[in-house]
Structures are given as structure tokens and as C-alpha cells.
Design a protein around this motif. Structure first.
Motif, mmCIF file in Angstrom:
data_model
loop_
_atom_site.group_PDB
_atom_site.id
_atom_site.type_symbol
_atom_site.label_atom_id
_atom_site.label_comp_id
_atom_site.label_asym_id
_atom_site.label_seq_id
_atom_site.Cartn_x
_atom_site.Cartn_y
_atom_site.Cartn_z
ATOM 1 N N LEU A 247 0.874 -1.166 0.000
ATOM 2 C CA LEU A 247 0.000 0.000 0.000
ATOM 3 C C LEU A 247 0.914 1.220 0.000
ATOM 4 O O LEU A 247 1.807 1.334 0.837
ATOM 5 C CB LEU A 247 -0.894 0.001 1.239
ATOM 6 N N THR B 35 1.692 5.488 -0.150
ATOM 7 C CA THR B 35 1.133 6.750 0.333
ATOM 8 C C THR B 35 1.816 7.976 -0.266
ATOM 9 O O THR B 35 1.352 9.091 -0.050
ATOM 10 C CB THR B 35 1.224 6.832 1.877
ATOM 11 N N HIS C 195 -3.597 7.006 -0.695
ATOM 12 C CA HIS C 195 -3.532 5.578 -0.388
ATOM 13 C C HIS C 195 -3.819 4.861 -1.702
ATOM 14 O O HIS C 195 -4.929 4.974 -2.235
ATOM 15 C CB HIS C 195 -4.568 5.197 0.676
ATOM 16 N N TRP C 196 -2.794 4.156 -2.225
ATOM 17 C CA TRP C 196 -2.961 3.588 -3.545
ATOM 18 C C TRP C 196 -2.113 2.344 -3.740
ATOM 19 O O TRP C 196 -1.203 2.059 -2.959
ATOM 20 C CB TRP C 196 -2.682 4.629 -4.619
ATOM 21 N N GLY D 131 -6.573 3.918 -6.400
ATOM 22 C CA GLY D 131 -6.561 4.417 -5.033
ATOM 23 C C GLY D 131 -7.303 5.717 -4.863
ATOM 24 O O GLY D 131 -8.116 6.112 -5.702
ATOM 25 N N LEU E 16 -8.110 -1.185 -0.084
ATOM 26 C CA LEU E 16 -8.368 0.246 -0.207
ATOM 27 C C LEU E 16 -9.702 0.671 0.392
ATOM 28 O O LEU E 16 -9.942 1.863 0.594
ATOM 29 C CB LEU E 16 -8.315 0.670 -1.676
ATOM 30 N N CYS F 93 -10.911 9.398 -6.590
ATOM 31 C CA CYS F 93 -10.690 7.962 -6.649
ATOM 32 C C CYS F 93 -10.250 7.689 -8.086
ATOM 33 O O CYS F 93 -10.935 8.090 -9.025
ATOM 34 C CB CYS F 93 -11.962 7.194 -6.322
#
Length: 159
Positions: A35, A37, A56-57, A81, A113, A152
Motif C-alpha cells: 500500500l 502513500t 492511499h494507492w 486508489g 483500499l 478515486c
């Protein structure tokens, strides 16, 4: 009989295209990697969004570790994300009438996610904005929330 065959081919083709855009099935054993950031790679890729924060992706190869079920290609790299836009940026982007933003549900994303999806986001989507973002060089879907100032993103084959 030919008509039925043509319909079957069309249904299969549409199904394959829909699968390619909706991401991998979690049962496929795809390694989504860590994950992430950091925002710099996203800001360089999604320039129209401007400065980003609270990202967050995931960025991964959709067919890696799939036990040879398909041959990987450049369109198998997925970036997906959430990120926060600068104050007022989501409202600015969605207010352009020509883009034709309209309400949509969030849809399915990788399970890791889900915790980062803002509540009461009131997501907006525009095919025209997707085209602007991608410049026709890759596939991407971008949902914006003026209520939370969030984007998103879900993109394949990002250069």
C-alpha cells in the motif's frame, strides 16, 4: 444460426472488455504489492489534479503470479486508489459544465483500499474528464467528490 454466433462473439468481447476495466478478481492471486502513500508519482501522472495529499494507492501488474493463465502486457499495470486534492479543486473540476459530471456509486476496488474510501463522498464521474485525464493514451476512470475534496482513480497502462 449466424445471428446467434455473432451475438455470442459480441457478448464475449463485451465481457472481456468489462473485465479488463474492472480490475482483477481477488481469487486470481494477483500480488497487489505494498500500500503506497507517496503523492509525487501520482502528481506526475495525473497532472490535471494538481497537488495531492493523504494518498492511499496500489500500483501493480495485474497478471503477475497468475500461474501462466495469461500473457502479461503493458495494459496490465494498474494504478488504483484515493487522494485528497487541494482545497476547492474537486469543486472546480466538477463545475465545468462541458464535462458533464454526474453522480455514480463508487464501485468495486481492491479490498485493502476500502478503509480509505471517504464516507458521504457523493462521487461524480465524467467520461469527458476521463478522456482529458488520459489524453487517449491509457484507460482510466476518475471519480471526484467535491464534498470530501477527494479523487478515486483506477487506471491501466499509465505511461
Amino acid at each position: 444460426m449466424r445471428d446467434i454466433s455473432r451475438r455470442a462473439v459480441l457478448v464475449l468481447a463485451v465481457g472481456a472488455a468489462a473485465s479488463a476495466c474492472s480490475g482483477p478478481d481477488p481469487r486470481d492471486g494477483v500480488d497487489e504489492g505494498p500500500l503506497r502513500t507517496e503523492t509525487e508519482p501520482l502528481e506526475k501522472t495525473f497532472v490535471l489534479l494538481g497537488p495531492l495529499s493523504d494518498a492511499h494507492w496500489l500500483g501493480y501488474d495485474r497478471v503477475k503470479n497468475n500461474e501462466g493463465r495469461s500473457v502479461p502486457g503493458p495494459s496490465d499495470i494498474r494504478l488504483v486508489g484515493f487522494a485528497r486534492l487541494a482545497d476547492g479543486k474537486a469543486a472546480e473540476l466538477t463545475s465545468v459544465t462541458e464535462r458533464g459530471f454526474g453522480p455514480v456509486p463508487l464501485g468495486e476496488l481492491p479490498e485493502r483500499l476500502a478503509a480509505f474510501a471517504p464516507e458521504d463522498a457523493q462521487w461524480q464521474h465524467s467520461d469527458a474528464f476521463d478522456d482529458e485525464m488520459t489524453g487517449g493514451t491509457y484507460s482510466g476512470r476518475f471519480l471526484l467528490s467535491a464534498a470530501t475534496g477527494t479523487v478515486c482513480f483506477d487506471a491501466l497502462n499509465v505511461p
